[in-house]
Design a protein around this motif. Sequence first.
Motif, PDB file in Angstrom:
ATOM      1  N   LYS A  73      -2.181   0.969  -1.357  1.00  0.00           N
ATOM      2  CA  LYS A  73      -2.522   1.755  -2.541  1.00  0.00           C
ATOM      3  C   LYS A  73      -2.495   0.941  -3.830  1.00  0.00           C
ATOM      4  O   LYS A  73      -2.579   1.491  -4.914  1.00  0.00           O
ATOM      5  CB  LYS A  73      -1.606   2.977  -2.653  1.00  0.00           C
ATOM      6  CG  LYS A  73      -1.779   3.949  -1.508  1.00  0.00           C
ATOM      7  CD  LYS A  73      -3.182   4.558  -1.515  1.00  0.00           C
ATOM      8  CE  LYS A  73      -3.338   5.589  -0.420  1.00  0.00           C
ATOM      9  NZ  LYS A  73      -4.609   6.274  -0.483  1.00  0.00           N
ATOM     10  N   PHE A  74      -2.356  -0.364  -3.724  1.00  0.00           N
ATOM     11  CA  PHE A  74      -2.557  -1.307  -4.821  1.00  0.00           C
ATOM     12  C   PHE A  74      -2.711  -2.691  -4.214  1.00  0.00           C
ATOM     13  O   PHE A  74      -2.409  -2.914  -3.051  1.00  0.00           O
ATOM     14  CB  PHE A  74      -1.442  -1.255  -5.872  1.00  0.00           C
ATOM     15  CG  PHE A  74      -0.144  -1.913  -5.464  1.00  0.00           C
ATOM     16  CD1 PHE A  74       0.159  -3.193  -5.872  1.00  0.00           C
ATOM     17  CD2 PHE A  74       0.776  -1.229  -4.690  1.00  0.00           C
ATOM     18  CE1 PHE A  74       1.352  -3.792  -5.509  1.00  0.00           C
ATOM     19  CE2 PHE A  74       1.974  -1.814  -4.331  1.00  0.00           C
ATOM     20  CZ  PHE A  74       2.259  -3.098  -4.735  1.00  0.00           C
ATOM     21  N   THR A  75      -3.216  -3.610  -5.015  1.00  0.00           N
ATOM     22  CA  THR A  75      -3.475  -4.970  -4.532  1.00  0.00           C
ATOM     23  C   THR A  75      -2.833  -5.967  -5.478  1.00  0.00           C
ATOM     24  O   THR A  75      -2.758  -5.734  -6.676  1.00  0.00           O
ATOM     25  CB  THR A  75      -5.003  -5.230  -4.483  1.00  0.00           C
ATOM     26  OG1 THR A  75      -5.592  -4.282  -3.600  1.00  0.00           O
ATOM     27  CG2 THR A  75      -5.327  -6.627  -4.026  1.00  0.00           C
ATOM     28  N   ILE A  76      -2.395  -7.085  -4.922  1.00  0.00           N
ATOM     29  CA  ILE A  76      -1.905  -8.190  -5.740  1.00  0.00           C
ATOM     30  C   ILE A  76      -2.900  -9.329  -5.614  1.00  0.00           C
ATOM     31  O   ILE A  76      -3.255  -9.734  -4.503  1.00  0.00           O
ATOM     32  CB  ILE A  76      -0.506  -8.655  -5.311  1.00  0.00           C
ATOM     33  CG1 ILE A  76       0.502  -7.520  -5.534  1.00  0.00           C
ATOM     34  CG2 ILE A  76      -0.091  -9.914  -6.073  1.00  0.00           C
ATOM     35  CD1 ILE A  76       1.902  -7.838  -5.088  1.00  0.00           C
ATOM     36  N   MET A  77      -3.351  -9.824  -6.749  1.00  0.00           N
ATOM     37  CA  MET A  77      -4.258 -10.959  -6.777  1.00  0.00           C
ATOM     38  C   MET A  77      -3.407 -12.215  -6.962  1.00  0.00           C
ATOM     39  O   MET A  77      -2.650 -12.333  -7.920  1.00  0.00           O
ATOM     40  CB  MET A  77      -5.242 -10.842  -7.954  1.00  0.00           C
ATOM     41  CG  MET A  77      -6.185 -12.022  -8.057  1.00  0.00           C
ATOM     42  SD  MET A  77      -7.246 -11.921  -9.518  1.00  0.00           S
ATOM     43  CE  MET A  77      -6.085 -12.385 -10.799  1.00  0.00           C
TER      44      MET A  77
END
Length: 84
Positions: A73-77
């Motif tokens: 439900k979220f992404t880390i770049m």
Amino acid sequence: MQTIDLATLKENLEEGAVILDGLDDCIVGVCHNNCLVYAYGQLLKHFIFSGMSHSEAIEYIEYNICSLTPIGKFTIMYELEYMT
């Protein structure tokens, strides 16, 4: 070019998208499934400026934030400089 404010961005996220409290300065965009994208480098800077050492910030991010990403439900770049 039209800019989108953060409040509008948050209102239009995928249902159930994770919004990390107090880390708006680390948001760099949205991903393909309309969830927030946080920059690892910005997270690191945020916690260092909050008073943590570099190693404390890394440990905190890895344990408390990166461990949440499997829910999708979220992404880390991860910028290339932080991938070594």
